[in-house]
Design an enzyme around this catalytic site. Sequence first.
Site, short mmCIF file in Angstrom:
data_model
loop_
_atom_site.label_atom_id
_atom_site.label_comp_id
_atom_site.label_asym_id
_atom_site.label_seq_id
_atom_site.Cartn_x
_atom_site.Cartn_y
_atom_site.Cartn_z
N SER A 220 0.85 -1.19 0.00
CA SER A 220 0.00 0.00 0.00
C SER A 220 0.88 1.24 0.00
O SER A 220 1.74 1.40 0.88
CB SER A 220 -0.90 0.01 1.24
OG SER A 220 -1.76 -1.11 1.24
N GLY A 225 -1.52 4.75 -4.45
CA GLY A 225 -2.05 3.51 -5.00
C GLY A 225 -1.45 2.29 -4.34
O GLY A 225 -0.99 2.34 -3.19
N ASP A 252 -6.56 -2.84 5.68
CA ASP A 252 -7.20 -4.12 6.00
C ASP A 252 -8.31 -4.42 5.00
O ASP A 252 -8.47 -5.57 4.57
CB ASP A 252 -7.77 -4.07 7.42
CG ASP A 252 -6.74 -3.60 8.44
OD1 ASP A 252 -5.55 -3.93 8.27
OD2 ASP A 252 -7.12 -2.90 9.39
#
Length: 315
Positions: A220, A225, A252
């Site tokens: 991440s 992006g 998550d």
Amino acid sequence: MILTVTPNPSLDRTYEVPALDRGEVLRATAERMDPGGKGVNVSRAVAAAGRRTVAVLPLGGAPGALVAELLAGQGIEVAPVPVVGATRSNIALAEPDGTLTKINAPGPELTAAESESLLSAIRTHAGAAAWIACCGSLPRGLAPEWYAELVARAHRAGARIALDTSGPSLLAALRERPDVVKPNAEELAEAVGRPLATVGDAVKAAEELRTYGAGSVLASLGADGQLLVSGAGTYFGSAAVAAVRSNVGAGDASLAGFLAAGGEGPEALASAVAHGAAAVQLPGSVMPSPADLDPSAVTVTADIPLDRPLTEPAS
């Protein structure tokens, strides 16, 4: 079924405040109470998509009982491991511009017997799992090698492992070759011991984690992006976001979207990006449902923008 493991769960209280002024009485404009912990959030996102999930987690005291009650209310099967210490309670203060101030409690200290009970509970449910997502920091009492032992046992049971942790716990687990690891930019920089200033730097760091033992790396990069680096290729995904309301649990939600879509390839990356983009536009740690997703806003490409500077360089 996606099995999640959260060694240090929490009861999360989020308050939305007009501004964070030190020393002043703050009046919240909204509040939420959610079951917390990275693996718990993955289960919540999987359940929101209508998929079966089982959450294995140590629970103790009144906060632990409330976490189990809240999870059951969201259609999540809970496999609690009773512990003597009380489950931690965390507080988050969210400002209108998206700034989030978090106060995370340390949580209970697990005994050797409680640690073994946690591993036994995972083994009990591993056979029915398509994926086991092992997520978050380790509580006091568990050595950094605990995740490595979990990965080794899960692989012996024939399960695929997705690991979302950082620091010594991540490095120790890599020798057991987890199928997927999901660091953010800061965790990726920490793992390789150097700063990351561009997307290309992040790609090189992810490739290095693969040499250490990771099967695939889902990284991440915040507003820039996400990257997927695997033996089948490297892909970059991004999505336009109108406004960030809270980034709690966005990573998550991304992992849940990735695993729910099969856990490999550009289609799974697109699902991860869509889930993460939806999550940051929701309050607190609310996990997105299918109605919140906008797949048309997602772009996935194998043409990696290697020279693009990261909006928030990782050191």
